[in-house]
Scaffold this motif. Structure first.
Motif, mmCIF file in Angstrom:
data_model
loop_
_atom_site.group_PDB
_atom_site.id
_atom_site.type_symbol
_atom_site.label_atom_id
_atom_site.label_comp_id
_atom_site.label_asym_id
_atom_site.label_seq_id
_atom_site.Cartn_x
_atom_site.Cartn_y
_atom_site.Cartn_z
ATOM 1 N N GLU A 1 43.800 43.745 48.836
ATOM 2 C CA GLU A 1 43.449 42.719 47.853
ATOM 3 C C GLU A 1 44.225 41.425 48.075
ATOM 4 O O GLU A 1 43.664 40.332 47.988
ATOM 5 C CB GLU A 1 43.693 43.253 46.437
ATOM 6 C CG GLU A 1 43.299 42.261 45.355
ATOM 7 C CD GLU A 1 43.280 42.881 43.971
ATOM 8 O OE1 GLU A 1 43.702 42.187 43.019
ATOM 9 O OE2 GLU A 1 42.844 44.043 43.843
ATOM 10 N N SER B 1 44.106 32.542 44.411
ATOM 11 C CA SER B 1 44.268 33.187 45.719
ATOM 12 C C SER B 1 45.185 32.412 46.645
ATOM 13 O O SER B 1 45.667 32.963 47.617
ATOM 14 C CB SER B 1 42.890 33.342 46.385
ATOM 15 O OG SER B 1 42.258 32.082 46.519
ATOM 16 N N LEU C 1 36.314 42.132 47.472
ATOM 17 C CA LEU C 1 37.339 42.187 46.431
ATOM 18 C C LEU C 1 36.823 42.906 45.191
ATOM 19 O O LEU C 1 37.504 43.759 44.614
ATOM 20 C CB LEU C 1 37.767 40.761 46.074
ATOM 21 C CG LEU C 1 38.869 40.595 45.042
ATOM 22 C CD1 LEU C 1 40.184 41.138 45.572
ATOM 23 C CD2 LEU C 1 39.019 39.112 44.670
ATOM 24 N N THR D 1 42.798 39.614 51.069
ATOM 25 C CA THR D 1 41.469 39.089 50.759
ATOM 26 C C THR D 1 41.565 37.839 49.902
ATOM 27 O O THR D 1 40.871 36.841 50.135
ATOM 28 C CB THR D 1 40.624 40.160 50.041
ATOM 29 O OG1 THR D 1 40.545 41.327 50.866
ATOM 30 C CG2 THR D 1 39.219 39.660 49.761
ATOM 31 N N CYS D 2 42.434 37.865 48.908
ATOM 32 C CA CYS D 2 42.629 36.685 48.057
ATOM 33 C C CYS D 2 43.177 35.505 48.852
ATOM 34 O O CYS D 2 42.773 34.351 48.642
ATOM 35 C CB CYS D 2 43.568 37.023 46.907
ATOM 36 S SG CYS D 2 42.849 38.056 45.617
ATOM 37 N N ARG D 3 44.087 35.777 49.777
ATOM 38 C CA ARG D 3 44.635 34.684 50.598
ATOM 39 C C ARG D 3 43.541 34.035 51.438
ATOM 40 O O ARG D 3 43.483 32.809 51.571
ATOM 41 C CB ARG D 3 45.756 35.203 51.502
ATOM 42 C CG ARG D 3 47.065 35.479 50.794
ATOM 43 C CD ARG D 3 48.220 35.568 51.779
ATOM 44 N NE ARG D 3 47.984 36.554 52.817
ATOM 45 C CZ ARG D 3 48.312 37.837 52.715
ATOM 46 N NH1 ARG D 3 48.895 38.283 51.615
ATOM 47 N NH2 ARG D 3 48.085 38.681 53.708
ATOM 48 N N ALA E 1 41.044 35.817 40.336
ATOM 49 C CA ALA E 1 41.567 36.043 41.702
ATOM 50 C C ALA E 1 41.202 34.906 42.617
ATOM 51 O O ALA E 1 41.995 34.461 43.453
ATOM 52 C CB ALA E 1 41.035 37.365 42.236
ATOM 53 N N TRP E 2 39.996 34.400 42.444
ATOM 54 C CA TRP E 2 39.529 33.294 43.289
ATOM 55 C C TRP E 2 40.370 32.047 43.054
ATOM 56 O O TRP E 2 40.830 31.383 43.974
ATOM 57 C CB TRP E 2 38.055 33.060 42.971
ATOM 58 C CG TRP E 2 37.481 31.767 43.460
ATOM 59 C CD1 TRP E 2 37.579 31.244 44.703
ATOM 60 C CD2 TRP E 2 36.718 30.843 42.694
ATOM 61 N NE1 TRP E 2 36.915 30.060 44.787
ATOM 62 C CE2 TRP E 2 36.365 29.783 43.568
ATOM 63 C CE3 TRP E 2 36.262 30.805 41.389
ATOM 64 C CZ2 TRP E 2 35.610 28.705 43.157
ATOM 65 C CZ3 TRP E 2 35.491 29.716 40.994
ATOM 66 C CH2 TRP E 2 35.181 28.689 41.853
ATOM 67 N N VAL F 1 34.594 37.888 48.416
ATOM 68 C CA VAL F 1 34.580 38.140 46.975
ATOM 69 C C VAL F 1 33.881 39.459 46.675
ATOM 70 O O VAL F 1 34.302 40.226 45.803
ATOM 71 C CB VAL F 1 33.900 36.973 46.226
ATOM 72 C CG1 VAL F 1 33.717 37.311 44.744
ATOM 73 C CG2 VAL F 1 34.723 35.702 46.365
#
Length: 302
Positions: free
Chosen positions: A253, A301, A223, A256-258, A297-298, A220
């Motif tokens: 991004e 994701s 991100l 990272t979200c995945r 985003a969290w 996070v």
């Protein structure tokens, strides 16, 4: 297990590896990119010259890259090595007796490159297979229930390759993950890779949930930094920001979200709770982890 039994198992596996290598090896894209960028699109003859020149600085990296099994090779071999007691030195020795020439196939007009499997290359090749690393019985049983028949060998290869210490805690965690999440969809496979990556760090004195929570907070933070960087790049060019002492990093991004989504799915399945996104940092490096953009985003994701 008796020495004769081990010797027989090693002979069987070595014979199978020889048969697989004798078919020839198609060079994967990442190997081709290394070869073409390092040697400027060489011919097969030029590569053979490098491989035969012991004074060439590029020789050893080239040979080690060529004589490294890819995941597909390991998956094909996995069913044969499961449950066997194997000795890497014995198997490596048998790959060179009698001498074995391996043909590496290019996908273009260069056709093939033929190289002999020397004892050092055989030892390197076999070490990459991790054939002497057994998968605990409880974990093997969890794999059987977690994946369809065609995917079980792939799951075993991923776990065999991971630098995870098989302790009672890690075995119980992975078994619970496989039982609760399974590996029958694309994100589940990515979750398995994320879980193995976190376990491979080996730094989880406060427990595996805390290790996953720490990794999530780090992601996070990355991100958020990436989004702040994008905002800065919208105001000034890279040269100006660097002259001002800014440290610019490349943040994927979507990836990272995945990974954040994977950690949430893992923790919800195994521990019954999801780690919060933060906060964790203070001072000049502080990150507002509860901002609308980061929380959005969290949540999305996965």
């Amino acid at each position: 297990m008796s020495d004769d039994h081990v010797a027989d198992d090693c002979a069987d596996v070595a014979s199978r590896i020889r048969d697989m290598l004798a078919r020839g090896v198609s060079l994967p894209p990442e190997v081709l990119r290394f070869i073409d960028s390092t040697f400027f699109n060489p011919t097969a003859a030029e590569l053979a010259a490098v491989a035969g020149d012991e004074s060439a600085s590029e020789r050893d990296p080239l040979l080690e890259l060529l004589f490294a099994p890819d995941e597909a090779f390991q998956v094909e071999l996995e069913e044969m090595i499961a449950g066997r007691g194997l000795d890497e030195e014995r198997v490596a020795g048998l790959l060179c007796r009698p001498p074995l020439k391996v043909l590496f196939r290019f996908p273009d007009a260069r056709k093939t490159l033929g190289l002999e499997m020397t004892p050092p290359l055989a030892r390197h090749f076999v070490s990459q297979l991790r054939i002497a690393r057994p998968i605990p019985a409880d974990l093997s049983q969890a794999i059987e229930s977690a994946a369809d028949a065609g995917d079980r060998q792939r799951a075993r290869v991923l776990i065999r390759n991971a630098r995870v210490q098989f302790t009672p805690e890690t075995i119980a965690f992975l078994s619970a993950f496989l039982t609760q999440v399974g590996i029958r969809d694309g994100q589940a496979w990515e979750c398995l890779r994320v879980a193995l990556d976190v376990l491979s760090d080996g730094q989880n004195p406060a427990g595996l949930f805390q290790a996953l929570a720490d990794r999530k907070r780090w992601l996070v933070k990355a991100l958020t930094r990436g989004r702040k960087q994008e905002a800065l790049l919208g105001q000034a060019n890279i040269e100006t920001l660097m002259s001002q002492g800014a440290r610019l990093t490349v943040i994927d991004e979507a990836d990272t979200c995945r990974r954040i989504g994977c950690i949430d799915r893992i923790c919800a399945a195994v521990f019954g709770r999801v780690p919060p996104p933060g906060p964790l940092w203070t001072g000049d490096d502080a990150v507002e982890l509860t901002s609308e953009t980061v929380v959005d985003a969290w949540r999305h994701s996965d």
